[in-house]
Design an enzyme around this catalytic site. Sequence first.
Site, PDB file in Angstrom:
ATOM      1  N   GLU A 248      -4.342   4.420   1.054  1.00  0.00           N
ATOM      2  CA  GLU A 248      -4.770   3.169   0.426  1.00  0.00           C
ATOM      3  C   GLU A 248      -6.164   3.286  -0.190  1.00  0.00           C
ATOM      4  O   GLU A 248      -6.407   2.813  -1.289  1.00  0.00           O
ATOM      5  CB  GLU A 248      -4.756   2.035   1.470  1.00  0.00           C
ATOM      6  CG  GLU A 248      -5.314   0.733   0.932  1.00  0.00           C
ATOM      7  CD  GLU A 248      -5.324  -0.403   1.952  1.00  0.00           C
ATOM      8  OE1 GLU A 248      -4.816  -0.226   3.068  1.00  0.00           O
ATOM      9  OE2 GLU A 248      -5.838  -1.481   1.609  1.00  0.00           O
TER      10      GLU A 248
ATOM     11  N   GLU B 169      -5.960 -12.105   8.333  1.00  0.00           N
ATOM     12  CA  GLU B 169      -5.677 -12.209   6.902  1.00  0.00           C
ATOM     13  C   GLU B 169      -4.648 -13.300   6.592  1.00  0.00           C
ATOM     14  O   GLU B 169      -3.702 -13.077   5.846  1.00  0.00           O
ATOM     15  CB  GLU B 169      -5.236 -10.848   6.350  1.00  0.00           C
ATOM     16  CG  GLU B 169      -6.308  -9.778   6.527  1.00  0.00           C
ATOM     17  CD  GLU B 169      -6.054  -8.466   5.802  1.00  0.00           C
ATOM     18  OE1 GLU B 169      -4.887  -8.082   5.660  1.00  0.00           O
ATOM     19  OE2 GLU B 169      -7.046  -7.834   5.388  1.00  0.00           O
TER      20      GLU B 169
ATOM     21  N   ARG C  36       0.823  -1.217   0.000  1.00  0.00           N
ATOM     22  CA  ARG C  36       0.000   0.000   0.000  1.00  0.00           C
ATOM     23  C   ARG C  36       0.859   1.270   0.000  1.00  0.00           C
ATOM     24  O   ARG C  36       0.466   2.291   0.581  1.00  0.00           O
ATOM     25  CB  ARG C  36      -0.959   0.038   1.180  1.00  0.00           C
ATOM     26  CG  ARG C  36      -1.757  -1.238   1.396  1.00  0.00           C
ATOM     27  CD  ARG C  36      -2.549  -1.637   0.193  1.00  0.00           C
ATOM     28  NE  ARG C  36      -3.353  -2.830   0.441  1.00  0.00           N
ATOM     29  CZ  ARG C  36      -4.089  -3.421  -0.505  1.00  0.00           C
ATOM     30  NH1 ARG C  36      -4.078  -2.970  -1.743  1.00  0.00           N
ATOM     31  NH2 ARG C  36      -4.799  -4.473  -0.219  1.00  0.00           N
TER      32      ARG C  36
ATOM     33  N   TRP D  28     -15.169  -9.547   1.274  1.00  0.00           N
ATOM     34  CA  TRP D  28     -14.189  -8.854   0.441  1.00  0.00           C
ATOM     35  C   TRP D  28     -14.862  -8.310  -0.818  1.00  0.00           C
ATOM     36  O   TRP D  28     -14.207  -7.831  -1.722  1.00  0.00           O
ATOM     37  CB  TRP D  28     -13.031  -9.796   0.057  1.00  0.00           C
ATOM     38  CG  TRP D  28     -12.005  -9.927   1.148  1.00  0.00           C
ATOM     39  CD1 TRP D  28     -11.981  -9.277   2.333  1.00  0.00           C
ATOM     40  CD2 TRP D  28     -10.827 -10.767   1.149  1.00  0.00           C
ATOM     41  NE1 TRP D  28     -10.889  -9.650   3.086  1.00  0.00           N
ATOM     42  CE2 TRP D  28     -10.157 -10.570   2.373  1.00  0.00           C
ATOM     43  CE3 TRP D  28     -10.280 -11.671   0.228  1.00  0.00           C
ATOM     44  CZ2 TRP D  28      -8.974 -11.233   2.714  1.00  0.00           C
ATOM     45  CZ3 TRP D  28      -9.099 -12.327   0.561  1.00  0.00           C
ATOM     46  CH2 TRP D  28      -8.461 -12.113   1.798  1.00  0.00           C
TER      47      TRP D  28
ATOM     48  N   ARG E 247      -2.152  -6.134  17.442  1.00  0.00           N
ATOM     49  CA  ARG E 247      -3.218  -5.507  16.634  1.00  0.00           C
ATOM     50  C   ARG E 247      -4.569  -6.202  16.796  1.00  0.00           C
ATOM     51  O   ARG E 247      -4.637  -7.430  16.907  1.00  0.00           O
ATOM     52  CB  ARG E 247      -2.820  -5.501  15.163  1.00  0.00           C
ATOM     53  CG  ARG E 247      -1.663  -4.574  14.878  1.00  0.00           C
ATOM     54  CD  ARG E 247      -1.223  -4.722  13.443  1.00  0.00           C
ATOM     55  NE  ARG E 247      -1.835  -3.770  12.541  1.00  0.00           N
ATOM     56  CZ  ARG E 247      -2.340  -4.076  11.354  1.00  0.00           C
ATOM     57  NH1 ARG E 247      -2.386  -5.315  10.953  1.00  0.00           N
ATOM     58  NH2 ARG E 247      -2.846  -3.135  10.575  1.00  0.00           N
TER      59      ARG E 247
ATOM     60  N   ASP F  98     -11.817  -1.026   7.941  1.00  0.00           N
ATOM     61  CA  ASP F  98     -10.446  -0.966   7.426  1.00  0.00           C
ATOM     62  C   ASP F  98     -10.137   0.346   6.715  1.00  0.00           C
ATOM     63  O   ASP F  98     -10.084   0.367   5.482  1.00  0.00           O
ATOM     64  CB  ASP F  98     -10.200  -2.139   6.459  1.00  0.00           C
ATOM     65  CG  ASP F  98      -8.753  -2.227   6.025  1.00  0.00           C
ATOM     66  OD1 ASP F  98      -7.912  -1.580   6.656  1.00  0.00           O
ATOM     67  OD2 ASP F  98      -8.461  -2.945   5.052  1.00  0.00           O
TER      68      ASP F  98
HETATM   69  C1  GCV Z   1      -0.743  -4.788   5.793  1.00  0.00           C
HETATM   70  C2  GCV Z   1      -5.811  -4.045   4.778  1.00  0.00           C
HETATM   71  C3  GCV Z   1      -4.811  -3.774   3.701  1.00  0.00           C
HETATM   72  C4  GCV Z   1      -3.645  -4.725   3.781  1.00  0.00           C
HETATM   73  C5  GCV Z   1      -3.032  -4.576   5.180  1.00  0.00           C
HETATM   74  C6  GCV Z   1      -4.100  -4.894   6.215  1.00  0.00           C
HETATM   75  C7  GCV Z   1      -3.584  -4.694   7.628  1.00  0.00           C
HETATM   76  O1  GCV Z   1      -6.447  -5.265   4.554  1.00  0.00           O
HETATM   77  O2  GCV Z   1      -5.429  -3.861   2.454  1.00  0.00           O
HETATM   78  O3  GCV Z   1      -2.732  -4.385   2.795  1.00  0.00           O
HETATM   79  O4  GCV Z   1      -1.918  -5.404   5.352  1.00  0.00           O
HETATM   80  O5  GCV Z   1      -5.182  -4.036   6.033  1.00  0.00           O
HETATM   81  O6  GCV Z   1      -3.776  -3.613   8.149  1.00  0.00           O
HETATM   82  O7  GCV Z   1      -3.017  -5.607   8.188  1.00  0.00           O
END
Ligand code: GCV
Length: 722
Positions: free
Chosen positions: A400, A300, A177, A565, A333, A372
């Site tokens: 982003e 994720e 990003r 998604w 997190r 997000d």
């Molecule tokens: C670093 C979103 C973004 C991902 C990111 C994720 C996160 O899904 O699209 O690129 O990953 O957040 O904050 O972990």
Amino acid sequence: MSKLIKRTLVLGFILSAIAFSASAEDGSRLWLRFNKTTTDANLFSSIVTSTKSLPYKEFQSAWTELKGKELASITIVENGSLLIGTAKDKQIRNLGLQKELVALGNEGYMIKSVSVNGKKATVVASLTDKGLLYGVFHLLRIVQMNEFSDQLNIKEKPSYALRILNHWDNLDGTVERGYSGHSIWNWEELPAVLSPRYQEYARANASIGINATVLNNVNASPKILSDEYLQKVKAIAGVLRPYNMRVFLSINFSSPKELGGLPTSDPLDVKVQQWWKDKANEIYKLIPDFGGFLVKANSEGLPGPMDYGRTHVDGANMLADALKPHGGIVMWRAFVYEPGDDRAKLAYKEFINFDGKFKDNVMIQVKNGPIDFQPREPFSPLFGAMKKTPLMPELQITQEYLGHSNHLVFLSPMWEEFLKADTYCKGQGTTIAKVTDGRVFGNKLSAIAGVANIGKDVNWTGHHFAQANWYAFGRLAWNNQMTSEQIADEWIKMTFTSPLEVGTPVATNSMSTVDFQLSIKNMMLASHQTAVDYMMPLGLHHIFAWTHHYGPEPWCDVAGARPDWLPKYYHNADAKGVGFDRTTSGSNAVGQYASPLKEQFNDPATCPDAYILWFHHLAWDYKMKSGRTLWDEMCYTYDKGVNDVRGFQKIWDKAEPFIDAQRFAEVQSKLRIQARDAVWWKDACLLYFQTFSKRPIPYDIERPVHNLEDLKKIKLNMGHHN
Ligand code: GCV
């Protein structure tokens, strides 16, 4: 040589010098521009200090840029002296400021007009060199803004103890990003080669109070903890340290297995615990002031304690134990969304019962919104709800979901809205700012994180105006009560024309410098709302294209994809209406907020328009607060977004005489892209939603210039899955 030829030569020389200095304005100096002044305003006659530490050096280097030579250093204060020092210095102690300095803490400082033995002087003082550095940068800001006076009485201390950047930088040099080139960390050539950019980076951060950084992506490679990479990290830490920046790392929870060769990474396994303790010892031997770990776990697809039937508490506390003897912390997190319910509810559901169960060197890092980093989200309901655990907000500086580095979007108003949002967790006025900085819960640890927008681009951030977002993050982290207007004002005066500059152009149109600054400021302050208007107004969210988060694709459908998604999951458009029903009769996400907020959000009549389709599925002809139907309101809002970007173009073009040629042209072309994209967004969304609403686009607004079928064919190749 005739007089005429001589004159022509001299004139030619001057003109080419001006042209050269104009073309050299590539934005690389950020807001730290101390352009030589033609005015004789001798702010200070001399400098008095007993230490020649970094704050002194920074002052002198700025002064040299400003005046062509260092400020005379003397030992006894005279009229007009600048006295800088820490509480250890005799001259500072003699001023009797000790008590106030102690109250301001290690990073706080004061800048004060004083009288020393009948001589008028200015003092910058702090308990330590850390605070003194921040004080000196503040003083320089005053000089840059031309706001110096002999009536100064400033006392500052930071809102958050930890003000930290998160780099989503991968070890192969790419940036997740990231839209401003490759990573600034040259892992390949480290530790042998130290790019001069590291120091410039540290200095820029120090100038706005940022005191820590996570060097690598939260999607972390176990390799970062290998000896080879720790040597590289040590080298970077060495450059950042003098600027009071501590280094942190993102870790991969499977590191014991992947890197250490253990059969498991189970946090309750004694060998795993020992592995982390040994690793921590190894790190602190190399980097004694190492800050700690940032962890993305069971999110994720990343590994985490749940892979072993354990909890976030087990995972975080194990790491906390390893770091504790060294004074390190864990930033764990809360960005998790295991399928099963409305995505907006998942993080809260997973974390709320863990409140009070974490070790005292654990902080939970929570994104500002529950989903997000959407163009606009209500705040995450975890804020205020977890009362016994220090929460740290995670903001996203990189754009982003807000036009990458192509769109001019000043993020400060969005962050200000978030920080000032009332959680009502302990009655009215318990804002996010207060529940995170220690004022409500008295938490000992306090922090705020920003996902960096920094890369190898000459101007650091891709778009010249994206520098303002880096700047704003630092300023709000330092003082979470600042207004976006103050921040924009500072940034503009420091970054563009200030009355101090040589060659300040004489306006060829009717604009004065003050008008110029004001119009740029207004543009910046409006820009976030404008982007929301042409992308996702009225609480719409996540209607981006599949492969990137740049353009619109509300129709997107990918066979086999996770439902959450896909845009349809969020907008739910159908013949009846549009929006996500999160009321008590829907997913009941409203139930995660404190009263009276939950009741306010639950009723469309009281829910703010900004979040109305976030919380409600409303009929196309639902009567909005404006008196218009929802469909019409949507059309007019998209149209306003487009028109406002065109307004930005006008403002910018009119400002040309005040801006150097290079930055003017670069921003101008980005604004053209933004204007085109705004039309793309508007046409795509309105034409698509019209297939459900079956209503005309109001006839007094601009007609679509695209066909929906053509728009559906656009495929930008920007990588990434969701
Ligand atoms: C670093 C979103 C973004 C991902 C990111 C994720 C996160 O899904 O699209 O690129 O990953 O957040 O904050 O972990």
